[in-house]
Design an enzyme around this catalytic site. Structure first.
Site, PDB file in Angstrom:
ATOM      1  N   ASP A  86      34.735  47.595  49.842  1.00 31.68           N
ATOM      2  CA  ASP A  86      34.369  47.256  48.477  1.00 31.68           C
ATOM      3  C   ASP A  86      34.938  48.322  47.542  1.00 31.68           C
ATOM      4  O   ASP A  86      35.307  49.415  47.989  1.00 31.68           O
ATOM      5  CB  ASP A  86      32.839  47.192  48.385  1.00 31.68           C
ATOM      6  CG  ASP A  86      32.343  46.986  46.978  1.00 31.68           C
ATOM      7  OD1 ASP A  86      32.800  46.030  46.323  1.00 31.68           O
ATOM      8  OD2 ASP A  86      31.490  47.773  46.534  1.00 31.68           O
ATOM      9  N   ASP A 110      33.752  48.931  43.568  1.00 28.25           N
ATOM     10  CA  ASP A 110      32.765  49.522  42.662  1.00 28.25           C
ATOM     11  C   ASP A 110      31.538  50.007  43.426  1.00 28.25           C
ATOM     12  O   ASP A 110      30.899  49.242  44.153  1.00 28.25           O
ATOM     13  CB  ASP A 110      32.344  48.507  41.599  1.00 28.25           C
ATOM     14  CG  ASP A 110      33.476  48.179  40.645  1.00 28.25           C
ATOM     15  OD1 ASP A 110      33.978  49.116  39.998  1.00 28.25           O
ATOM     16  OD2 ASP A 110      33.871  47.004  40.557  1.00 28.25           O
TER      17      ASP A 110
END
Length: 220
Positions: free
Chosen positions: A15, A17
């Protein structure tokens, strides 16, 4: 999790953020403005938005609103976020972690709810190099917590889901990784509430080795 946690994998799915990039400041600004415009409690909104694409968060927060409005609103918010890099920085250890994956030849991909423009802008603002393979908002038809993005990342790397380890910070992302049949390393303060397989404060706590058995992740 103990200090001696070791996970074995063939590929890593990352991922962005909250995992590689700390973009909390701009996410707070944009979503609290949106909450004010719609008469919603900002604190409650912030409990929903991490990890999801914007339109999916809006569908949870305004369930009676037509999806066409959510898609249009999401496009405007993406433009706002892409123009605002104030406070966007790398998660501690992210640059070294990514460099180790490249240096060791570990198969990996970025799997993010951001679109191409936003992911490129945030990684650049944080001083991080983009992985060669990127699964962005344009790549999928469903937002996390749907597992589509992680499954697509695994497929494009040619690795079975059960041989992948996901790195995530949010409840939606951790749920997506689990639904994909993958093990999950949670990164940061939000992750521990969602029971990933292991949790680290930041990426300084992850060491990567490659052997005949594949990739070994020393976590903790």
């Amino acid at each position: 999790m103990t200090a001696s946690t070791v996970l074995t994998a063939r590929a890593l799915l990352l991922d962005m953020d909250g995992t590689l990039v700390n973009s909390d400041a701009v996410v707070e600004r944009v979503w609290r403005r949106w909450a004010d415009r719609h008469g919603l409690d900002g604190d409650e909104v912030m409990k929903v938005v991490h990890g999801r694409q914007g339109y999916a968060s809006m569908a949870v927060l305004l369930p009676s609103r037509p999806m066409e409005q959510n898609y249009a609103d999401n496009a405007r918010m993406l433009a706002e976020e892409t123009a605002d890099m104030d406070g966007v920085v790398a998660i501690e250890g992210a640059a070294e972690f990514l460099a180790s994956l490249r240096g060791l030849g570990v198969p990996h991909a970025l799997v993010t709810s951001a679109d191409v423009a936003l992911s490129a802008a945030r990684m650049r603002a944080a001083g991080l190099s983009l992985p060669e393979l990127r699964i962005t908002a344009e790549s999928v038809g469903a937002s996390k917590p749907d597992p589509e993005g992680f499954l697509k990342g695994a497929a494009e790397l040619g690795v079975a889901p059960e041989d992948c380890v996901v790195f995530e910070d949010s409840g939606a992302g951790i749920a997506a990784g689990r639904s994909a049949g993958m093990r999950v390393v949670g990164v940061g303060p939000r992750a521990g509430f969602h029971r990933p397989d292991a949790v680290v404060r930041d990426l300084r706590a992850v060491r990567v080795e490659v052997s005949g058995a594949g990739v070994q992740l020393h976590v903790g």
